[in-house]
Scaffold this motif. Structure first.
Motif, PDB file in Angstrom:
ATOM      1  N   GLN A  44       0.720  -1.144   0.038  1.00 47.13           N
ATOM      2  CA  GLN A  44      -0.187   0.151  -0.357  1.00 47.13           C
ATOM      3  C   GLN A  44       1.137   1.488  -0.040  1.00 47.13           C
ATOM      4  O   GLN A  44       0.645   2.537   0.716  1.00 47.13           O
ATOM      5  CB  GLN A  44      -0.824   0.064   1.295  1.00 47.13           C
ATOM      6  N   LEU A  45       1.657   1.028  -0.790  1.00 46.50           N
ATOM      7  CA  LEU A  45       2.122   2.139  -1.066  1.00 46.50           C
ATOM      8  C   LEU A  45       2.259   3.565  -1.838  1.00 46.50           C
ATOM      9  O   LEU A  45       3.783   4.000  -2.197  1.00 46.50           O
ATOM     10  CB  LEU A  45       4.545   2.292  -0.410  1.00 46.50           C
ATOM     11  N   GLN A  46       2.210   2.297  -3.299  1.00 42.14           N
ATOM     12  CA  GLN A  46       1.941   2.934  -4.017  1.00 42.14           C
ATOM     13  C   GLN A  46       0.171   3.244  -5.212  1.00 42.14           C
ATOM     14  O   GLN A  46       0.120   2.793  -4.293  1.00 42.14           O
ATOM     15  CB  GLN A  46       2.747   2.215  -5.456  1.00 42.14           C
ATOM     16  N   GLU A  47       0.765   3.966  -5.570  1.00 40.21           N
ATOM     17  CA  GLU A  47      -1.695   4.157  -5.949  1.00 40.21           C
ATOM     18  C   GLU A  47      -1.424   2.637  -7.230  1.00 40.21           C
ATOM     19  O   GLU A  47      -0.464   2.778  -7.352  1.00 40.21           O
ATOM     20  CB  GLU A  47      -1.204   5.410  -6.696  1.00 40.21           C
ATOM     21  N   GLY A  48      -2.412   2.551  -6.807  1.00 43.25           N
ATOM     22  CA  GLY A  48      -2.715   1.116  -7.489  1.00 43.25           C
ATOM     23  C   GLY A  48      -2.151  -0.361  -7.275  1.00 43.25           C
ATOM     24  O   GLY A  48      -1.969  -1.450  -7.824  1.00 43.25           O
ATOM     25  N   SER A  49      -1.923   0.058  -5.997  1.00 44.75           N
ATOM     26  CA  SER A  49      -0.863  -1.474  -5.888  1.00 44.75           C
ATOM     27  C   SER A  49      -1.335  -2.358  -5.633  1.00 44.75           C
ATOM     28  O   SER A  49      -1.606  -3.799  -6.298  1.00 44.75           O
ATOM     29  CB  SER A  49       0.321  -0.998  -4.081  1.00 44.75           C
ATOM     30  N   ARG A  50      -3.140  -2.472  -5.435  1.00 48.70           N
ATOM     31  CA  ARG A  50      -3.402  -3.517  -5.394  1.00 48.70           C
ATOM     32  C   ARG A  50      -4.216  -3.995  -5.880  1.00 48.70           C
ATOM     33  O   ARG A  50      -4.290  -5.094  -6.406  1.00 48.70           O
ATOM     34  CB  ARG A  50      -5.252  -2.912  -3.917  1.00 48.70           C
ATOM     35  N   ALA A  51      -4.459  -3.405  -7.279  1.00 45.82           N
ATOM     36  CA  ALA A  51      -4.573  -4.399  -8.414  1.00 45.82           C
ATOM     37  C   ALA A  51      -3.514  -5.036  -9.026  1.00 45.82           C
ATOM     38  O   ALA A  51      -3.509  -5.552  -9.892  1.00 45.82           O
ATOM     39  CB  ALA A  51      -4.512  -2.734  -9.966  1.00 45.82           C
ATOM     40  N   VAL A  52      -2.196  -4.554  -8.805  1.00 46.22           N
ATOM     41  CA  VAL A  52      -0.732  -5.390  -9.605  1.00 46.22           C
ATOM     42  C   VAL A  52      -0.655  -5.795  -8.321  1.00 46.22           C
ATOM     43  O   VAL A  52      -0.353  -7.403  -9.135  1.00 46.22           O
ATOM     44  CB  VAL A  52       0.513  -4.183  -9.348  1.00 46.22           C
ATOM     45  N   SER A  53      -0.948  -5.908  -6.778  1.00 48.32           N
ATOM     46  CA  SER A  53      -0.656  -7.193  -6.285  1.00 48.32           C
ATOM     47  C   SER A  53      -2.616  -8.940  -7.019  1.00 48.32           C
ATOM     48  O   SER A  53      -1.631  -9.967  -6.990  1.00 48.32           O
ATOM     49  CB  SER A  53      -1.116  -7.153  -5.319  1.00 48.32           C
ATOM     50  N   GLU A  54      -2.949  -8.236  -7.191  1.00 49.88           N
ATOM     51  CA  GLU A  54      -4.432  -8.564  -8.182  1.00 49.88           C
ATOM     52  C   GLU A  54      -4.098  -9.644  -9.335  1.00 49.88           C
ATOM     53  O   GLU A  54      -4.341 -11.130  -9.357  1.00 49.88           O
ATOM     54  CB  GLU A  54      -5.831  -7.782  -7.935  1.00 49.88           C
ATOM     55  N   GLU A  55      -3.799  -9.180  -9.946  1.00 53.90           N
ATOM     56  CA  GLU A  55      -2.865  -9.464 -11.398  1.00 53.90           C
ATOM     57  C   GLU A  55      -1.900 -10.338 -11.523  1.00 53.90           C
ATOM     58  O   GLU A  55      -2.237 -11.635 -11.883  1.00 53.90           O
ATOM     59  CB  GLU A  55      -2.348  -8.019 -11.955  1.00 53.90           C
ATOM     60  N   ALA A  56      -0.427 -10.197 -10.313  1.00 56.11           N
ATOM     61  CA  ALA A  56       0.128 -11.213 -10.208  1.00 56.11           C
ATOM     62  C   ALA A  56      -0.908 -12.762  -9.524  1.00 56.11           C
ATOM     63  O   ALA A  56      -0.409 -13.548  -9.700  1.00 56.11           O
ATOM     64  CB  ALA A  56       1.133 -10.991  -8.370  1.00 56.11           C
ATOM     65  N   ALA A  57      -2.100 -12.236  -8.228  1.00 55.68           N
ATOM     66  CA  ALA A  57      -2.604 -13.176  -8.373  1.00 55.68           C
ATOM     67  C   ALA A  57      -3.006 -14.183  -9.109  1.00 55.68           C
ATOM     68  O   ALA A  57      -3.074 -15.720  -9.349  1.00 55.68           O
ATOM     69  CB  ALA A  57      -3.580 -12.765  -7.044  1.00 55.68           C
ATOM     70  N   ARG A  58      -3.949 -13.812  -9.551  1.00 56.38           N
ATOM     71  CA  ARG A  58      -4.789 -13.826 -11.027  1.00 56.38           C
ATOM     72  C   ARG A  58      -3.478 -14.589 -12.135  1.00 56.38           C
ATOM     73  O   ARG A  58      -3.913 -16.073 -12.112  1.00 56.38           O
ATOM     74  CB  ARG A  58      -5.313 -12.492 -12.008  1.00 56.38           C
ATOM     75  N   GLN A  59      -2.275 -14.519 -12.104  1.00 59.14           N
ATOM     76  CA  GLN A  59      -1.223 -14.881 -13.286  1.00 59.14           C
ATOM     77  C   GLN A  59      -0.968 -16.282 -12.097  1.00 59.14           C
ATOM     78  O   GLN A  59      -1.020 -17.167 -13.087  1.00 59.14           O
ATOM     79  CB  GLN A  59      -0.345 -14.472 -13.231  1.00 59.14           C
ATOM     80  N   ALA A  60      -0.722 -16.378 -10.779  1.00 57.92           N
ATOM     81  CA  ALA A  60      -0.185 -17.552 -10.154  1.00 57.92           C
ATOM     82  C   ALA A  60      -1.122 -18.796 -10.502  1.00 57.92           C
ATOM     83  O   ALA A  60      -1.759 -19.600 -11.036  1.00 57.92           O
ATOM     84  CB  ALA A  60      -0.630 -17.099  -9.335  1.00 57.92           C
ATOM     85  N   ARG A  61      -2.677 -18.002 -10.786  1.00 55.77           N
ATOM     86  CA  ARG A  61      -3.812 -18.981 -10.388  1.00 55.77           C
ATOM     87  C   ARG A  61      -4.434 -19.170 -11.717  1.00 55.77           C
ATOM     88  O   ARG A  61      -4.267 -20.756 -12.444  1.00 55.77           O
ATOM     89  CB  ARG A  61      -4.971 -18.120 -10.481  1.00 55.77           C
ATOM     90  N   ALA A  62      -3.679 -19.394 -12.204  1.00 56.43           N
ATOM     91  CA  ALA A  62      -4.031 -19.466 -14.171  1.00 56.43           C
ATOM     92  C   ALA A  62      -2.677 -20.505 -14.060  1.00 56.43           C
ATOM     93  O   ALA A  62      -2.659 -21.791 -15.347  1.00 56.43           O
ATOM     94  CB  ALA A  62      -3.606 -18.159 -15.364  1.00 56.43           C
ATOM     95  N   TRP A  63      -1.635 -20.485 -13.701  1.00 57.64           N
ATOM     96  CA  TRP A  63      -0.502 -21.326 -13.168  1.00 57.64           C
ATOM     97  C   TRP A  63      -0.670 -22.781 -12.377  1.00 57.64           C
ATOM     98  O   TRP A  63      -0.480 -23.629 -12.430  1.00 57.64           O
ATOM     99  CB  TRP A  63       0.571 -21.254 -12.972  1.00 57.64           C
ATOM    100  N   GLY A  64      -2.194 -22.838 -11.930  1.00 57.52           N
ATOM    101  CA  GLY A  64      -2.335 -24.208 -11.115  1.00 57.52           C
ATOM    102  C   GLY A  64      -2.080 -23.936  -9.581  1.00 57.52           C
ATOM    103  O   GLY A  64      -1.956 -24.642  -9.088  1.00 57.52           O
ATOM    104  N   LEU A  65      -2.254 -22.761  -9.070  1.00 54.25           N
ATOM    105  CA  LEU A  65      -1.376 -22.190  -7.979  1.00 54.25           C
ATOM    106  C   LEU A  65      -3.032 -22.064  -6.930  1.00 54.25           C
ATOM    107  O   LEU A  65      -3.310 -20.964  -7.998  1.00 54.25           O
ATOM    108  CB  LEU A  65       0.012 -20.940  -7.702  1.00 54.25           C
ATOM    109  N   ALA A  66      -2.411 -22.193  -5.862  1.00 55.22           N
ATOM    110  CA  ALA A  66      -3.688 -21.317  -5.325  1.00 55.22           C
ATOM    111  C   ALA A  66      -2.647 -20.079  -4.345  1.00 55.22           C
ATOM    112  O   ALA A  66      -1.440 -19.316  -5.434  1.00 55.22           O
ATOM    113  CB  ALA A  66      -4.187 -22.433  -3.859  1.00 55.22           C
ATOM    114  N   ALA A  67      -3.633 -19.018  -4.930  1.00 53.32           N
ATOM    115  CA  ALA A  67      -2.812 -17.443  -4.802  1.00 53.32           C
ATOM    116  C   ALA A  67      -3.842 -16.651  -3.617  1.00 53.32           C
ATOM    117  O   ALA A  67      -5.055 -17.100  -3.627  1.00 53.32           O
ATOM    118  CB  ALA A  67      -2.657 -17.010  -5.712  1.00 53.32           C
ATOM    119  N   LYS A  68      -3.194 -15.533  -3.222  1.00 50.34           N
ATOM    120  CA  LYS A  68      -3.949 -14.971  -2.216  1.00 50.34           C
ATOM    121  C   LYS A  68      -3.083 -13.302  -2.063  1.00 50.34           C
ATOM    122  O   LYS A  68      -1.554 -12.896  -2.236  1.00 50.34           O
ATOM    123  CB  LYS A  68      -4.238 -14.964  -1.020  1.00 50.34           C
TER     124      LYS A  68
END
Length: 281
Positions: A44-68
């Motif tokens: 939460q140090l940069q504007e849009g940081s939540r969206a960056v984290s959510e996109e990373a989690a989405r990519q991990a799920r696409a590879w078959g990993l659990a993500a949060k």
């Protein structure tokens, strides 16, 4: 990577969305699906940081990993953000893989040397109660960037990696290229090897912390330095080469001298034959 996945039935992976952590998450996913959780820490140090984290989690799920995604209060500086990040990773209760590379290892060696106390990153460590595994210490950033291109993923570029007021960034962007030019080749590889050897030396010379000045004075210098460093770390004080040297003299060359400054309004004094960490008024 295969040995890490085999030795640990349950793992997590710290995933920022940058090229190094994306490459690491993808490699772990290829080895073992469904038993690894990607933890995307939103500082939460940069504007849009939540969206960056959510996109990373989405990519991990696409590879078959659990993500949060886990939001933390990162405080006001790098050190506080690091503590908050590792505490969030520790909350999973399983070892966490992080994506430090040979470049990170080389940078760490130079940064610690500038503090008068050389050090490196171990393949396995415990930080803030979190068991940390570093399977990419011999990999290069070119490897992780190449892996992302092959996977067809666009990594996030942390704006902090462009900030010239961060010492690590200046070492990465200015010092390492200059050293490469001086030696006429790759400066990262030998520096990373030297850092790894320092880690091996630290393991071999590991000495329990003590505040007893007589015990410290009786130790060989290499072990005394490590015992003092361990005592400072256990006391929550910064560790520098200058501080360790000064504290050592409180034990080996005691003549009633004053305290040794070790941080903001912190000093170490010899009191009754023991080391004492005191707050300066």
């Amino acid at each position: 990577m295969r040995s890490v996945a085999r030795e640990h039935p349950r793992l997590s992976v710290g995933l920022s969305g940058g090229p190094d952590s994306l490459a690491l998450a993808a490699a772990l996913a290829a080895e073992k699906r469904g038993e690894i959780v990607a933890v995307c820490v939103d500082h939460q140090l940069q504007e849009g940081s939540r969206a960056v984290s959510e996109e990373a989690a989405r990519q991990a799920r696409a590879w078959g990993l659990a993500a949060k995604v886990v939001a933390v209060d990162a405080g006001r500086g790098e050190a506080e953000a690091r503590v908050a990040r590792y505490r969030a990773l520790a909350a999973e209760g399983v070892p966490v893989c992080v994506a430090h590379t040979a470049e990170d290892q080389a940078e760490t060696l130079l940064l610690t040397a500038l503090r008068g106390q050389t050090g490196g990153m171990a393949p396995r460590a415990e930080i803030e109660g979190c068991v940390v595994l570093r399977p990419l210490l011999e990999a290069r950033r070119a490897d992780t960037e190449g892996a992302c291109r092959e996977l067809g993923v666009e990594p996030w570029r942390d704006p902090h990696n462009e900030r010239a007021d961060f010492r690590r960034v200046r070492i990465r962007r200015e010092v390492l290229p200059l050293l490469g030019d001086i030696v006429g080749g790759d400066a990262v590889a030998p520096l990373a090897r030297a850092a790894a050897q320092t880690v091996d030396d630290d393991v071999a010379l590991d000495t329990a912390p003590t505040d007893d000045c007589a015990e410290l004075a009786a130790l060989p210098a290499a072990r005394r330095r490590r015992a003092i460093a361990a005592w400072l770390q256990a006391s929550g004080a910064p560790v520098t080469g200058w501080g360790i040297e000064g504290i050592g003299k409180l034990c080996t060359d005691w003549h009633g001298q004053g305290g040794i400054a070790v941080g903001a309004r912190l000093e170490v004094r010899r009191v009754g034959g023991k080391l004492a960490l005191l707050h300066q008024l």
